[in-house]
Scaffold this motif. Structure first.
Motif, PDB file in Angstrom:
ATOM      1  N   ILE A 246     -34.957  33.569 -20.608  1.00 44.53           N
ATOM      2  CA  ILE A 246     -36.043  33.377 -21.580  1.00 44.53           C
ATOM      3  C   ILE A 246     -37.010  32.289 -21.129  1.00 44.53           C
ATOM      4  CG2 ILE A 246     -34.768  34.237 -23.576  1.00 44.53           C
ATOM      5  CD1 ILE A 246     -34.255  31.344 -24.405  1.00 44.53           C
ATOM      6  N   LEU A 249     -40.414  33.482 -20.013  1.00 47.17           N
ATOM      7  CA  LEU A 249     -41.446  33.922 -20.953  1.00 47.17           C
ATOM      8  C   LEU A 249     -42.618  32.951 -21.019  1.00 47.17           C
ATOM      9  CD1 LEU A 249     -39.275  35.319 -23.905  1.00 47.17           C
ATOM     10  CD2 LEU A 249     -40.268  36.546 -21.966  1.00 47.17           C
ATOM     11  N   LEU A 261     -38.972  40.678 -20.301  1.00 47.17           N
ATOM     12  CA  LEU A 261     -38.916  41.360 -21.601  1.00 47.17           C
ATOM     13  C   LEU A 261     -38.139  42.671 -21.495  1.00 47.17           C
ATOM     14  CD1 LEU A 261     -42.583  40.674 -22.716  1.00 47.17           C
ATOM     15  CD2 LEU A 261     -40.539  39.846 -23.902  1.00 47.17           C
ATOM     16  N   LEU A 264     -34.479  41.738 -21.507  1.00 46.67           N
ATOM     17  CA  LEU A 264     -34.036  41.297 -22.833  1.00 46.67           C
ATOM     18  C   LEU A 264     -33.797  42.495 -23.748  1.00 46.67           C
ATOM     19  CD1 LEU A 264     -36.376  38.204 -23.329  1.00 46.67           C
ATOM     20  CD2 LEU A 264     -33.900  38.169 -22.961  1.00 46.67           C
ATOM     21  N   ALA A 272     -32.204  37.193 -28.427  1.00 41.56           N
ATOM     22  CA  ALA A 272     -33.479  37.325 -27.704  1.00 41.56           C
ATOM     23  C   ALA A 272     -34.661  37.488 -28.650  1.00 41.56           C
ATOM     24  CB  ALA A 272     -33.414  38.519 -26.753  1.00 41.56           C
ATOM     25  N   ILE A 276     -38.901  36.124 -28.221  1.00 39.42           N
ATOM     26  CA  ILE A 276     -39.930  37.168 -28.103  1.00 39.42           C
ATOM     27  C   ILE A 276     -40.944  37.029 -29.238  1.00 39.42           C
ATOM     28  CG2 ILE A 276     -40.374  39.644 -28.065  1.00 39.42           C
ATOM     29  CD1 ILE A 276     -37.617  40.055 -26.863  1.00 39.42           C
ATOM     30  N   LYS A 277     -40.463  36.735 -30.445  1.00 39.98           N
ATOM     31  CA  LYS A 277     -41.377  36.492 -31.571  1.00 39.98           C
ATOM     32  C   LYS A 277     -42.309  35.325 -31.266  1.00 39.98           C
ATOM     33  CE  LYS A 277     -39.981  36.136 -35.754  1.00 39.98           C
ATOM     34  NZ  LYS A 277     -39.152  35.730 -36.918  1.00 39.98           N
ATOM     35  N   LEU A 279     -43.269  34.304 -28.405  1.00 38.27           N
ATOM     36  CA  LEU A 279     -44.243  34.758 -27.411  1.00 38.27           C
ATOM     37  C   LEU A 279     -45.393  35.502 -28.085  1.00 38.27           C
ATOM     38  CD1 LEU A 279     -45.022  35.344 -24.390  1.00 38.27           C
ATOM     39  CD2 LEU A 279     -43.644  37.416 -24.592  1.00 38.27           C
ATOM     40  N   ALA A 293     -43.199  43.335 -25.122  1.00 36.36           N
ATOM     41  CA  ALA A 293     -42.568  42.552 -26.190  1.00 36.36           C
ATOM     42  C   ALA A 293     -42.198  43.446 -27.371  1.00 36.36           C
ATOM     43  CB  ALA A 293     -43.507  41.432 -26.637  1.00 36.36           C
ATOM     44  N   TYR A 294     -43.133  44.291 -27.802  1.00 36.14           N
ATOM     45  CA  TYR A 294     -42.835  45.183 -28.926  1.00 36.14           C
ATOM     46  C   TYR A 294     -41.795  46.228 -28.549  1.00 36.14           C
ATOM     47  CZ  TYR A 294     -46.615  43.199 -31.697  1.00 36.14           C
ATOM     48  OH  TYR A 294     -47.395  42.342 -32.421  1.00 36.14           O
ATOM     49  N   SER A 296     -39.361  45.822 -26.470  1.00 34.30           N
ATOM     50  CA  SER A 296     -38.066  45.135 -26.492  1.00 34.30           C
ATOM     51  C   SER A 296     -37.597  44.889 -27.918  1.00 34.30           C
ATOM     52  CB  SER A 296     -38.162  43.804 -25.737  1.00 34.30           C
ATOM     53  OG  SER A 296     -38.387  44.023 -24.365  1.00 34.30           O
ATOM     54  N   LEU A 297     -38.502  44.441 -28.787  1.00 37.53           N
ATOM     55  CA  LEU A 297     -38.124  44.205 -30.181  1.00 37.53           C
ATOM     56  C   LEU A 297     -37.634  45.491 -30.844  1.00 37.53           C
ATOM     57  CD1 LEU A 297     -40.918  41.770 -31.449  1.00 37.53           C
ATOM     58  CD2 LEU A 297     -38.513  41.234 -31.013  1.00 37.53           C
TER      59      LEU A 297
END
Length: 544
Positions: A246, A249, A261, A264, A272, A276-277, A279, A293-294, A296-297
């Motif tokens: 991380i 990032l 990402l 993760l 994780a 990411i949030k 970021l 990022a989205y 991965s989320l």
């Protein structure tokens, strides 16, 4: 004990006392050849009472008569007892010997006993050995023991002309696992994909902080196979890797952030989510970072990401909106539902683009929740009916039927269109299903026939039968990268016969040069839309 065996034993005592090496060998051979096995074993037990100099004679005898140790395990057991009692003596005879058979057996003894005190002798002896099989055995022994005094003494073997020696040196240094050993392995990487994988396997096996950092560094590598295999090893390692990776990032290197990402998301651990949030809260300018990022989320388990995901639906980039929609769908909750409806009702946001993202990403949970809102429902149905690909229509047909909403099926059926001549067949290869959804939407709008492949090997199997006119491929895919895929296709199809365009987030010139050298016609960047694909096809495809 028989009289004959007793006599041989007495002779052995005498020649050992006199230091008669040749005589010891003769009488040991006579002893082993005696027909009475029980008597021979009794004699071997008696040999254990003789002084430690027996080590010298037994090791030399067994070195040339290895089958004896199998026939009479007690003989080697006796030798091992003697070695453990006087390990320095074995090191001494190892250093003085120049005979390959003898040295090989001494090394066998050291490895079998994991004799750490003998490693200095092994390291010293290595420099004077030219026999390749013996070198490999010595390196394997060091690997078994997992220790050496000076890792640098093994460095030259990482660059030997014999690949088996290199592999043995990698195993030895990996087993040692010190910072110096790991650094030597890291410095060796970059010239051979098979050996690089062996090295990364060692890092993944050690799993200390330093090795995890080395694996993390591979995410910034410009060498595709190093980067892809490093990603795979970090994903396999799981949550233990997260605190290290991380840190990436915060990097200014877009490629490094995107690859981090991706990993993760593969690790699938809630720890994780927060980084990411954070970021996303910093509003990264690069759309590839926001997309990754989205994406991965959307693969991570969490109930605490409502705000970050809802904001993604209003992103200025079409691809990012699709990724955000899918992430919302996979973490759907009442709070997220309220956020989506507010966005769609607001005059500030582009509801048509949000509707498109929900449909093209096949976000079934959002879709079902929005059916209660008549105005939004009509907008969804209109998009599905008039703009969506037939596969998307089928998907939502199934969703409605499974949820007892068959009464709505007629509202999403496309009107019968006059049959149009389809354009050429296009292949799209990417390990991200979200990216494949984007290809589907874009190529459908452009009027091309297409096939989508999540696995490059499947595309390779189908090429001869399908005879596509054009191929789009990702660069960074596990097992078979886009560069590997291109090389395989170029074995049978020239660039004129089958243009290949690589679509990637990778911005480094080295990666692009590698792709062009492999035979791609052009490299274009992500994110992409229908216009970018259309222009790439027009630049590179020359229909007959």
């Amino acid at each position: 004990m028989s009289n004959n065996v007793e006599a041989i034993l007495n002779q052995l005592r005498g020649v050992i006392a006199n230091g008669d090496s040749e005589g010891v060998g003769v009488w040991l051979a006579d002893l082993i050849n005696e027909p009475n096995n029980e008597a021979v074993n009794d004699a071997i037990r008696e040999l254990g009472r003789i002084d430690a100099s027996l080590i010298v004679y037994l090791t030399r005898f067994i070195a040339y008569n290895r089958a004896v140790a199998t026939a009479y395990p007690l003989l080697e057991d006796l030798l091992f007892e003697q070695i453990l009692a006087s390990p320095d003596m074995l090191v001494e005879i190892l250093s003085s010997s120049s005979d390959v058979n003898e040295i090989a057996y001494y090394v066998h003894c050291i490895e079998a006993l994991a004799l750490e005190s003998a490693t200095l002798g092994l390291e010293t002896k290595l420099a004077g050995v030219s026999d390749e099989s013996l070198l490999i055995s010595m390196l394997d022994a060091i690997a078994k023991i997992g220790f050496c005094h000076n890792s640098q003494s093994l460095a030259d073997y990482l660059y030997a002309s014999n690949r088996d020696i290199i592999a043995a040196a990698i195993g030895a240094l990996g087993s040692i696992g010190s910072h110096d050993a790991v650094q030597l392995l890291s410095d060796r990487m970059g010239t051979d994909s098979e050996l690089d994988r062996l090295i990364l396997d060692q890092f993944a096996e050690i799993q200390d902080q330093f090795c995890i950092e080395k694996l993390s560094e591979t995410l910034a590598s410009h060498i595709t196979h190093v980067r892809n295999y490093g990603k795979a090893k970090l994903a396999e390692m799981g949550a233990k890797a997260i605190p290290v990776i991380i840190e990436n990032l915060g990097s200014d290197d877009t490629d490094l952030v995107v690859h981090t990402l991706n990993v993760l998301g593969d690790i699938f651990d809630e720890s994780a989510v927060k980084p990411i949030k954070n970021l996303l809260h910093n509003h990264p300018a690069d759309a590839n970072i926001r997309f990754a990022a989205y994406e991965s989320l959307g693969r991570l388990p969490s109930e605490k990401i409502a705000l970050a995901l809802a904001e993604g639906l209003n992103d200025k980039d079409d691809n990012v909106r699709l990724a955000a929609s899918r992430a919302i769908n996979n973490n759907y909750s009442r709070m997220l539902g309220v956020g989506v409806k507010n966005l769609l009702h607001s005059a500030v946001f582009d509801s048509e683009k949000i509707i498109a993202a929900i449909v093209e990403s096949e976000s079934d949970n959002i879709f079902l929740d929005l059916l209660v809102e008549e105005e939004i429902r009509d907008a969804l149905f209109t998009y599905i009916r008039e703009q969506a690909h037939s596969d998307v229509v089928k998907f939502f047909n199934v969703i409605l039927a499974k949820n007892d909403r068959g009464d709505l099926l007629s509202f999403i059926q496309p009107e019968q269109q006059p049959e149009q001549k389809t354009k050429a067949l296009v292949y799209a290869v990417d390990d991200s299903r979200m990216i494949l959804n984007i290809y589907r939407s874009a190529l459908h709008k452009l009027g091309y026939e297409f096939k989508l492949f999540e696995f490059p090997e499947t595309a390779l199997k189908n090429i001869e039968e399908d005879k596509p006119a054009f191929v789009f491929t990702d660069m960074n895919m596990p097992l078979i990268s886009g560069i590997d895929l291109t090389r395989k296709i170029r074995e049978t199809h020239s660039a004129d016969e089958l243009p290949i365009v690589m679509v990637t987030t990778q911005s480094e010139s080295d990666s692009k040069n590698d792709a062009l050298a492999a035979g791609v016609s052009e490299v274009i960047g992500k994110p992409f839309g229908a216009d970018a694909l259309k222009q790439a096809i027009e630049r590179n495809y020359k229909p007959n």
